[in-house]
Design a protein around this motif. Structure first.
Motif, mmCIF file in Angstrom:
data_model
loop_
_atom_site.group_PDB
_atom_site.id
_atom_site.type_symbol
_atom_site.label_atom_id
_atom_site.label_comp_id
_atom_site.label_asym_id
_atom_site.label_seq_id
_atom_site.Cartn_x
_atom_site.Cartn_y
_atom_site.Cartn_z
ATOM 1 N N ALA A 1 0.846 -1.209 -0.078
ATOM 2 C CA ALA A 1 -0.036 0.135 -0.056
ATOM 3 C C ALA A 1 0.813 1.207 -0.107
ATOM 4 O O ALA A 1 0.657 2.133 -0.576
ATOM 5 N N GLN A 2 2.062 1.048 0.774
ATOM 6 C CA GLN A 2 2.763 2.389 0.796
ATOM 7 C C GLN A 2 3.509 2.596 -0.794
ATOM 8 O O GLN A 2 3.743 3.660 -1.047
ATOM 9 N N ILE A 3 3.908 1.521 -1.295
ATOM 10 C CA ILE A 3 4.630 1.456 -2.579
ATOM 11 C C ILE A 3 3.520 2.182 -3.607
ATOM 12 O O ILE A 3 3.737 2.964 -4.337
ATOM 13 N N ASP A 4 2.180 1.720 -3.528
ATOM 14 C CA ASP A 4 1.300 2.306 -4.413
ATOM 15 C C ASP A 4 1.237 3.772 -4.100
ATOM 16 O O ASP A 4 1.085 4.440 -5.268
ATOM 17 N N GLU A 5 1.082 4.256 -2.776
ATOM 18 C CA GLU A 5 0.758 5.680 -2.608
ATOM 19 C C GLU A 5 1.999 6.528 -3.189
ATOM 20 O O GLU A 5 2.068 7.606 -3.760
ATOM 21 N N ALA A 6 3.262 6.045 -2.868
ATOM 22 C CA ALA A 6 4.583 6.713 -2.998
ATOM 23 C C ALA A 6 4.658 6.717 -4.714
ATOM 24 O O ALA A 6 5.175 7.844 -5.030
ATOM 25 N N ALA A 7 4.498 5.827 -5.379
ATOM 26 C CA ALA A 7 4.670 5.870 -6.745
ATOM 27 C C ALA A 7 3.932 6.841 -7.271
ATOM 28 O O ALA A 7 4.180 7.574 -8.371
ATOM 29 N N GLU A 8 2.652 6.915 -6.813
ATOM 30 C CA GLU A 8 1.725 8.158 -7.440
ATOM 31 C C GLU A 8 2.370 9.568 -7.062
ATOM 32 O O GLU A 8 2.273 10.286 -7.860
ATOM 33 N N GLN A 9 2.876 9.899 -5.713
ATOM 34 C CA GLN A 9 3.577 10.806 -5.290
ATOM 35 C C GLN A 9 4.780 11.171 -6.195
ATOM 36 O O GLN A 9 5.255 12.509 -6.161
ATOM 37 N N ILE A 10 5.642 10.368 -6.405
ATOM 38 C CA ILE A 10 6.829 10.543 -7.427
ATOM 39 C C ILE A 10 6.791 10.530 -8.843
ATOM 40 O O ILE A 10 7.661 10.466 -9.587
ATOM 41 N N GLU A 11 5.411 10.298 -9.158
ATOM 42 C CA GLU A 11 5.290 9.987 -10.845
ATOM 43 C C GLU A 11 5.797 11.361 -11.500
ATOM 44 O O GLU A 11 6.472 11.195 -12.538
ATOM 45 N N ALA A 12 5.571 12.473 -11.126
ATOM 46 C CA ALA A 12 6.100 13.662 -11.626
ATOM 47 C C ALA A 12 7.861 13.591 -11.796
ATOM 48 O O ALA A 12 8.440 13.797 -12.647
ATOM 49 N N ASP A 13 8.255 13.197 -10.660
ATOM 50 C CA ASP A 13 9.855 12.794 -10.983
ATOM 51 C C ASP A 13 10.538 11.807 -11.672
ATOM 52 O O ASP A 13 11.339 12.222 -12.575
ATOM 53 N N VAL A 14 9.610 10.861 -11.757
ATOM 54 C CA VAL A 14 10.023 9.847 -12.766
ATOM 55 C C VAL A 14 9.760 10.289 -14.249
ATOM 56 O O VAL A 14 10.588 10.050 -15.082
ATOM 57 N N ILE A 15 8.907 10.965 -14.490
ATOM 58 C CA ILE A 15 8.652 11.468 -15.767
ATOM 59 C C ILE A 15 9.719 12.573 -16.101
ATOM 60 O O ILE A 15 10.103 12.490 -17.245
ATOM 61 N N ASP A 16 9.953 13.280 -15.244
ATOM 62 C CA ASP A 16 11.225 14.133 -15.533
ATOM 63 C C ASP A 16 12.418 13.506 -15.804
ATOM 64 O O ASP A 16 13.010 14.076 -16.615
ATOM 65 N N TRP A 17 12.680 12.549 -14.952
ATOM 66 C CA TRP A 17 13.915 11.688 -15.276
ATOM 67 C C TRP A 17 14.135 11.124 -16.773
ATOM 68 O O TRP A 17 14.929 10.959 -17.294
ATOM 69 N N ARG A 18 12.714 10.470 -16.903
ATOM 70 C CA ARG A 18 12.743 9.799 -18.202
ATOM 71 C C ARG A 18 12.729 10.857 -19.452
ATOM 72 O O ARG A 18 13.484 10.553 -20.376
ATOM 73 N N ARG A 19 12.384 12.299 -19.203
ATOM 74 C CA ARG A 19 12.464 12.999 -20.329
ATOM 75 C C ARG A 19 13.881 13.542 -20.354
ATOM 76 O O ARG A 19 14.111 13.965 -21.808
ATOM 77 N N ASP A 20 14.579 13.808 -19.411
ATOM 78 C CA ASP A 20 15.873 14.168 -19.412
ATOM 79 C C ASP A 20 16.751 13.225 -19.840
ATOM 80 O O ASP A 20 17.409 13.531 -20.871
ATOM 81 N N ILE A 21 16.573 11.892 -19.675
ATOM 82 C CA ILE A 21 17.304 10.883 -20.347
ATOM 83 C C ILE A 21 17.004 10.755 -21.654
ATOM 84 O O ILE A 21 17.970 10.630 -22.487
#
Length: 445
Positions: free
Chosen positions: A37-57
């Motif tokens: 449950a923590q993983i699910d909530e945290a994944a939503e919270q850091i979605e913007a970071d993951v998108i930014d990393w992906r776009r930068d790479i």
């Protein structure tokens, strides 16, 4: 926000631990559910970071064995998380080790980092404009196979699981691999080199997981299968030595182009006439035919290159033998000398049966029971197979096609138009993190 969330939930888990005791099966179940449950909530919270990393790479792609910027980005991220970090493995590879506070086994998660010599034509605002030298030619560079997404996803997993460190029963090894697409000619690299340089040692993982994005399925779906999943891949090189002469008098020479044409045609009979394709498929493809410099000269030499794809060692050996027999036989019949080279190539990507059955319900929880399918056999190849030869491993595909794009319009990997729906990223983070936690928790019981 993410730290407050984890502190709140960590306190809840500690209470369960004290009340029920570590060895209690009910604790294990409750603790796993809480961690997921923590993983699910945290994944939503850091979605913007993951998108930014992906776009930068994505905007700064690098070819195999040249992932200097990407490797540095990953290493800095893992170091900032407080992990044990090793760099320079297989040239540019990075490994991070996260040791949970509770005793338990070791599991590995792998992502590939390299891009392809492709000129991007997606029109994305963060599209690559990078060019570089590749085999003596100036080429565009693009993440046309989704490795930018894989790297960003695993960076996100690292962020989440670091926050859960006090409740993790075991150790997680994060393997960021260069050169999955194959090292440049004359260089070593990729998974074999990482393994040779100790990627699976100190500590030794008991299992390894990896994913791959693609437009074969829409966002919200996943595919995997037990046993052979992706083909073994070999490169063949056929050199035909004839005798050069004037094009106006071909009878005074030996034409390697005519010999090569006969060889190409004859090789197509191997699969259609020598392989029982009702059991497992196979592919023999000639991709290049290089000969001659001028329209009125019969050249002295012709060169063919191609690929062989198989799922069974016996079929692989049979096809290798037939390629050599046909090529040299045709050459001998036409008076030419033919040399055949077939490299060992990549092994079959084969998912461990028991580990696959463990992984399936984990993926079903993330994607939905009706959204995890049996993958077809895929004649593409993956050097993740080398890891699977050392330890049990599972490789799975996650859908990255936008739901409003028909399957008939799906763009294949390696296309200059390849894109992903970034909603696939959060699901990828959740699935990889969940696999790691569930594996460690079940093995620790």
């Amino acid at each position: 926000m993410i730290n407050r969330l984890f502190r709140r939930r960590t306190a809840h888990i500690v209470g369960i631990t004290v009340f029920l005791g570590l060895a209690s099966p009910s604790f294990a179940t409750a603790a796993i559910e809480e961690l997921l449950a923590q993983i699910d909530e945290a994944a939503e919270q850091i979605e913007a970071d993951v998108i930014d990393w992906r776009r930068d790479i994505h905007q700064h792609p690098e070819l195999s064995n040249r992932e200097f910027r990407t490797g540095a980005l990953v290493a800095e991220h893992l170091s900032n998380l407080g992990m044990e970090v090793t760099t320079g493995i297989a040239h540019t590879g990075v490994i991070g080790v996260l040791r949970g506070s509770l005793p338990g086994p070791v599991v590995a998660l792998r992502a590939d980092m390299d891009a392809l010599p492709v000129v991007e034509q997606t029109g994305l605002p963060f599209a690559s404009t990078v060019t570089t030298d590749y085999n003596g030619k100036e080429v565009g560079v693009m993440h046309a196979c989704g490795h930018d997404a894989h790297t960003a996803i695993l960076m996100g997993v690292a962020s989440i699981l670091t926050e859960l460190q006090e409740q993790i029963p075991g150790t997680i090894k994060f393997i960021f691999q260069p050169a999955e697409e194959g090292p440049p000619p004359g260089e070593d690299g990729g998974a074999p080199m990482m393994i040779d340089e100790g990627a699976l040692l100190n500590p030794e993982p008991g299992a390894i997981f990896a994913l791959h994005v693609g437009q074969g399925t829409a966002v919200g779906y996943a595919e995997l299968r037990a046993g052979p999943m992706m083909a073994a891949s070999q490169t063949m090189r056929i050199t035909i030595k004839g005798r050069q002469t004037h094009g106006a008098s071909p009878w005074s020479g030996i034409d390697p182009i005519a010999v090569g044409a006969q060889i190409v045609s004859a090789l197509q009979t191997i699969v259609s006439r020598n392989v029982d394709i009702t059991e497992l498929p196979a592919v023999v493809t000639i991709g290049t035919f290089d000969a001659g410099t001028r329209h009125n000269i019969v050249p002295a030499e012709a060169r063919l290159t191609g690929t062989i794809r198989t799922f069974d060692p016996e079929i692989k050996a049979k096809i290798n033998d037939r390629v050599r027999e046909i090529a040299t036989g045709v050459g001998a019949a036409m008076g030419a000398e033919v040399q055949v080279e077939i490299d060992p190539g990549l092994p079959v990507t084969s998912n461990d049966g028991a580990l696959t059955e463990f992984a399936r319900p984990v993926l079903q929880r993330v994607y939905g029971a009706e959204r995890v399918f049996q993958s077809p056999l895929i004649t593409g190849a993956e050097d993740f197979a080398f890891f699977q030869q050392e330890i049990p491993g599972v490789y799975y595909f996650v859908g990255a096609r936008s739901p409003n794009v028909p399957s008939a319009d799906a763009v294949p990997n390696h296309s200059p138009f390849f894109t992903i729906d970034e909603a696939a990223l959060t699901l990828g983070v959740r699935s990889l993190a969940s696999l790691a936690i569930e594996y460690l928790a079940h093995k620790a019981q």
